[in-house]
Design a protein around this motif. Structure first.
Motif, PDB file in Angstrom:
ATOM      1  N   UNK A   1      96.801 -56.531 136.434  1.00 57.71           N
ATOM      2  CA  UNK A   1      97.314 -57.716 137.665  1.00 57.71           C
ATOM      3  C   UNK A   1      96.386 -58.893 136.958  1.00 57.71           C
ATOM      4  N   UNK A   2      95.662 -59.435 136.413  1.00 53.67           N
ATOM      5  CA  UNK A   2      94.930 -60.581 136.646  1.00 53.67           C
ATOM      6  C   UNK A   2      95.481 -61.056 134.825  1.00 53.67           C
ATOM      7  N   UNK A   3      96.240 -60.370 134.123  1.00 50.52           N
ATOM      8  CA  UNK A   3      96.761 -60.661 132.952  1.00 50.52           C
ATOM      9  C   UNK A   3      98.325 -60.947 132.303  1.00 50.52           C
ATOM     10  N   UNK A   4      97.619 -62.739 132.425  1.00 52.55           N
ATOM     11  CA  UNK A   4      99.320 -63.637 132.404  1.00 52.55           C
ATOM     12  C   UNK A   4      99.700 -63.526 130.802  1.00 52.55           C
ATOM     13  N   UNK A   5      99.927 -62.638 130.856  1.00 49.78           N
ATOM     14  CA  UNK A   5     100.858 -62.608 129.204  1.00 49.78           C
ATOM     15  C   UNK A   5     101.561 -61.337 129.692  1.00 49.78           C
ATOM     16  N   UNK A   6     100.526 -60.759 130.271  1.00 50.63           N
ATOM     17  CA  UNK A   6     101.822 -59.293 130.388  1.00 50.63           C
ATOM     18  C   UNK A   6     102.291 -60.222 131.860  1.00 50.63           C
ATOM     19  N   UNK A   7     101.976 -60.644 132.737  1.00 45.24           N
ATOM     20  CA  UNK A   7     102.995 -61.185 134.241  1.00 45.24           C
ATOM     21  C   UNK A   7     104.070 -62.035 133.284  1.00 45.24           C
TER      22      UNK A   7
ATOM     23  N   UNK B   1     105.371 -61.694 122.640  1.00 40.68           N
ATOM     24  CA  UNK B   1     104.803 -62.709 122.743  1.00 40.68           C
ATOM     25  C   UNK B   1     103.577 -62.569 121.940  1.00 40.68           C
ATOM     26  N   UNK B   2     102.793 -63.728 122.126  1.00 40.94           N
ATOM     27  CA  UNK B   2     101.444 -63.614 121.607  1.00 40.94           C
ATOM     28  C   UNK B   2     100.591 -64.780 120.620  1.00 40.94           C
ATOM     29  N   UNK B   3     100.301 -64.137 119.998  1.00 40.13           N
ATOM     30  CA  UNK B   3      98.594 -65.546 118.929  1.00 40.13           C
ATOM     31  C   UNK B   3     100.006 -65.991 118.664  1.00 40.13           C
ATOM     32  N   UNK B   4      99.488 -66.639 117.776  1.00 36.65           N
ATOM     33  CA  UNK B   4     100.192 -68.260 116.552  1.00 36.65           C
ATOM     34  C   UNK B   4     100.569 -67.076 115.830  1.00 36.65           C
ATOM     35  N   UNK B   5      99.780 -66.272 115.341  1.00 40.56           N
ATOM     36  CA  UNK B   5     100.507 -65.043 114.321  1.00 40.56           C
ATOM     37  C   UNK B   5      99.752 -63.735 114.642  1.00 40.56           C
ATOM     38  N   UNK B   6     100.360 -62.789 113.689  1.00 42.47           N
ATOM     39  CA  UNK B   6      99.004 -61.298 113.714  1.00 42.47           C
ATOM     40  C   UNK B   6      98.460 -61.827 112.483  1.00 42.47           C
TER      41      UNK B   6
ATOM     42  N   UNK C   1     109.013 -72.818 127.984  1.00 37.72           N
ATOM     43  CA  UNK C   1     108.572 -73.784 129.109  1.00 37.72           C
ATOM     44  C   UNK C   1     107.677 -73.351 129.938  1.00 37.72           C
ATOM     45  N   UNK C   2     107.574 -71.962 130.375  1.00 37.16           N
ATOM     46  CA  UNK C   2     106.955 -71.736 131.273  1.00 37.16           C
ATOM     47  C   UNK C   2     105.435 -72.154 130.694  1.00 37.16           C
ATOM     48  N   UNK C   3     104.939 -70.841 129.963  1.00 34.28           N
ATOM     49  CA  UNK C   3     103.843 -71.082 129.492  1.00 34.28           C
ATOM     50  C   UNK C   3     103.787 -72.580 128.926  1.00 34.28           C
TER      51      UNK C   3
END
Length: 710
Positions: free
Chosen positions: A680-686, A488-493, A592-594
């Motif tokens: 706790x405020x990290x949407x990516x970790x969530x 999960x992450x950016x379009x590419x590293x 879909x969630x993202x």
């Protein structure tokens, strides 16, 4: 800025350098000439994609070197450039003939122009600025011409300094307005007084800048010239002067031997700016941030050495030293008193560079998070603490807490040791290939995990972003090819698919008069995924793409100068992980969630706004226009304040072994508390936790169906 970023992010993959090319003798008595000859020899014989040193190469070096010296074109004149141009296509010949006359010319001229610029800025700042004039500073430095006269140079400096002072002046007016609202009886300064204060602050900043430059010696500028040459081979080939090599070793190992404090030079003073948790200074509790070091005395010397006016690197060299030795610092305390403080040096662990873990509970299930800032190792002893052994230990500890899924966070991880990558991959798969490496001299090799055991066979998510580079990309690519993890992450590293060796240049030299010649980091290999594709330029494309603040900024390998090309080779023989059920369905659900996530939509809008701000090349020097633009920007920026207000419903906490340490190490406790608040405020970790939950549930449902069928 570009160079700083490259040094920060693009780090070593192979630490053990081997040179199989023919031994050569270097006998020139001139150290600089020997250095150029030696580096050229190593590059031509050891670089993965050696270049022809010809006229075209010369022109590239010429352009790059002048840009490094004078990026804003505020020192050299057009007449200087006209004189320099005679060498534009001659640098290749000078390299071959050990001729450094071009460097000598530019160095002397640069020192002359720097000295002249001191007089210019002092003259400019002696006169008040008129912020009612309708002027504009054009900051497209690449396309701005060199000035033809001293009058033009003074005008260029005037606009640059005026912009700097204007920003301070604006801040002071706002600060005074705020102060008068809180206390109407407070003294109100005139605009002229505030303008004078703004100019004084600008002057002080410039004096500090010139103090830093005055500390640089000829050898420091020669390193700039040498790097203008070596960086033409590729973005990651780099010459380390001796002090730079020490810093690199420290960054890779995550430790240094010394007192455990970070220093900064302010004017002629050496000040403590940070006490490193767990180090000798921290344990002694006598030194504090803000203390000024006046003298340094070694235990085997009678008299201390004054560090007033000393170069920062030289002062650090005096203070650092082997474990177990004593150093006495004469310090002026924050309260003005002067004390002699004895400190016994020790190995100082840079804790923030090491892997750390946390547990998080969601709906009765426990998940684990491991953050890995870099793939560190001890360059002298791999069996010492390293990234692989630490990650292994954290997984064991998380399993003791009944972890049901793991997130490995590789965001902003710029790379490190390739061996640690292979070892970490082996914690998640049965024996098999992890990465393929192609070398100029040794051909092609497949690096494998040979241990059939698996430490963690449960759900795995890997988080990446545009700053996940080199070693991070190898691990993410391997786990993606095996379908062992969802990325999960950016379009590419980042897209760095090359391997560097650090070569000690002193191995060829017998002339003790030269001292330390430093080292050369050069690209010797390219690596490829187990599926045969290179990560060079293309990086690793995430299974679930999410926007972040870097989404529209050019910071990847493809945005660097003269990177090596992408290519592919035959795939290795590997077996896809088959213990997951609904792998593709989990990815689809996450996407879909993202797509519906309002926080990510806001982040994407912010990323576009950041791109537009960075692209701005024109700045008003009229106060009212400056104020209007700034207030408009501030108003637009407010809509993105909600990004930092985001909070998930997840709670993170430290593992038991760490919580026991908090009672005696309050600094560590504070660091972990800040980290958990960030998580706790990290949407990516969530979302990573959501994905782990989906993967776990899919497998539970599959197991129940199997039981019913049985």
């Amino acid at each position: 800025m570009k160079r700083n970023f490259k040094i920060l992010v693009l780090v070593l993959l192979f630490a053990v350098a081997s040179c199989s090319f023919t031994t050569k003798t270097f006998n020139d008595p001139d150290k600089d000439k020997t250095l150029v000859e030696l580096i050229t020899y190593v590059l031509e014989n050891g670089h993965y994609d050696s270049k022809d040193i010809n006229d075209s190469f010369s022109k590239e070096v010429y352009s790059n070197y002048l840009e490094e010296l004078d990026p804003m074109k505020r020192y050299f004149y057009a007449s200087d450039i006209e004189e320099f141009q005679a060498y534009e296509d001659q640098i290749d010949d000078q390299i071959k003939n050990k001729d450094i006359s071009f460097f000598d010319l530019t160095y002397k001229r640069f020192q002359q122009r720097m000295a002249e610029s001191k007089e210019i800025y002092k003259e400019v700042l002696a006169t008040p600025f008129d912020f009612t004039e309708d002027e504009v500073l054009e900051a497209d430095y690449d396309n701005r011409p060199y000035v033809a006269s001293k009058e033009e140079m003074k005008e260029r400096w005037k606009k640059q300094l005026k912009l700097a002072a204007l920003g301070t002046y604006y801040d002071k007016i706002k600060e005074q307005k705020r102060g008068l609202e809180e206390n109407p009886e407070a003294e109100k300064k005139s605009n002229a007084e505030l303008e004078a204060e703004a100019r004084e602050i600008t002057r002080t900043s410039l004096e500090e800048y010139y103090d830093f430059n005055d500390d640089l010696q000829r050898k420091d500028w020669f390193s700039v010239y040498v790097n203008a040459i070596v960086e033409r081979f590729d973005p990651h080939t780099f010459y380390f002067a001796p002090t730079d090599k020490d810093r690199f070793d420290m960054a890779m190992s995550g430790k240094l031997e010394g007192i455990g404090a970070r220093l900064q030079k302010k004017s002629d003073n050496i000040k403590i700016i940070e006490i490193i948790s767990g180090g000798p200074a921290w344990r002694g509790d006598e030194i504090e941030v803000g203390d000024e070091i006046i003298k340094v005395k070694q235990e085997d010397e009678k008299e201390p050495v004054s560090v007033a006016g000393m170069r920062l690197d030289d002062a650090v060299g005096l203070i650092k030293g082997p474990k177990g030795t004593k150093v006495t610092l004469t310090v002026r305390k924050v309260d003005g008193t002067v004390e002699d403080i004895d400190i016994v040096r020790d190995v100082v662990e840079l804790e923030e560079t090491y892997a750390k873990s946390s547990i998080v509970e969601k709906e009765g299930r426990t998940y684990g998070v491991i953050n890995l800032p870099k793939f560190y190792f001890d360059m002298g002893d791999y069996s010492a603490r390293n990234a692989a052994s630490d990650v292994k230990q954290e997984i064991i500890r998380l399993k003791e807490q009944d972890m049901e899924g793991l997130v490995l966070d590789l965001r902003n991880n710029g790379g490190g040791s390739l061996k640690t990558v292979v070892d970490i991959a082996g914690l998640f798969i049965k024996e098999g290939p992890v990465v393929q490496v192609r070398s100029k001299m040794d051909g092609q090799e497949v690096l494998k995990d040979t241990d059939p055991s698996i430490l963690w066979d449960g759900p795995l998510v890997i988080l990446v972003n545009e700053l996940s580079a080199s070693a991070s990309e190898i691990l993410a690519a391997a786990m993606q090819d095996y379908k062992r993890a969802i990325v999960i992450g950016s379009k590419q590293t980042y897209g760095k698919g090359t391997v560097q060796n650090v070569i000690d240049l002193n191995r060829w030299i017998r002339n003790s008069d030269f001292g330390d010649l430093g080292a050369l980091k050069l690209t010797t290999q390219k690596f490829y995924r187990v599926n045969g594709g290179s990560t060079q330029l293309e990086g690793v494309k995430s299974d679930v793409v999410v926007p972040d603040r870097y989404s529209y900024i050019d910071i990847g390998e493809k945005d660097q100068e003269n990177p090596l090309p992408w290519d592919q080779i035959a795939p290795a023989d590997y077996e896809v992980w088959n213990d997951y059920v609904g792998f593709e369905e989990t990815i689809k659900s996450s996407k879909a969630r993202m797509a519906k996530n309002e926080q990510l939509k806001l982040i994407d809008e912010n990323a576009k706004w950041i791109r537009d701000q960075r692209d701005e090349k024109s700045f008003p020097l009229n106060f009212e226009k400056y104020k209007t633009e700034l207030e408009q920007d501030e108003e637009q920026a407010k809509q993105f304040d909600r990004i930092s207000d985001y909070k998930s419903n997840l709670t993170y906490k430290s593992l038991p072994y760490e919580m026991k340490m908090f009672s005696t190490d309050t600094v560590l406790a504070e660091k972990r508390e800040r980290w958990h608040e960030t998580l706790a405020g990290d949407v990516y970790m969530e979302e990573a936790i959501h994905v782990l939950e989906d993967m776990k549930m899919n497998n539970i449902q599959n197991s129940k169906l199997a039981e019913i069928r049985d």
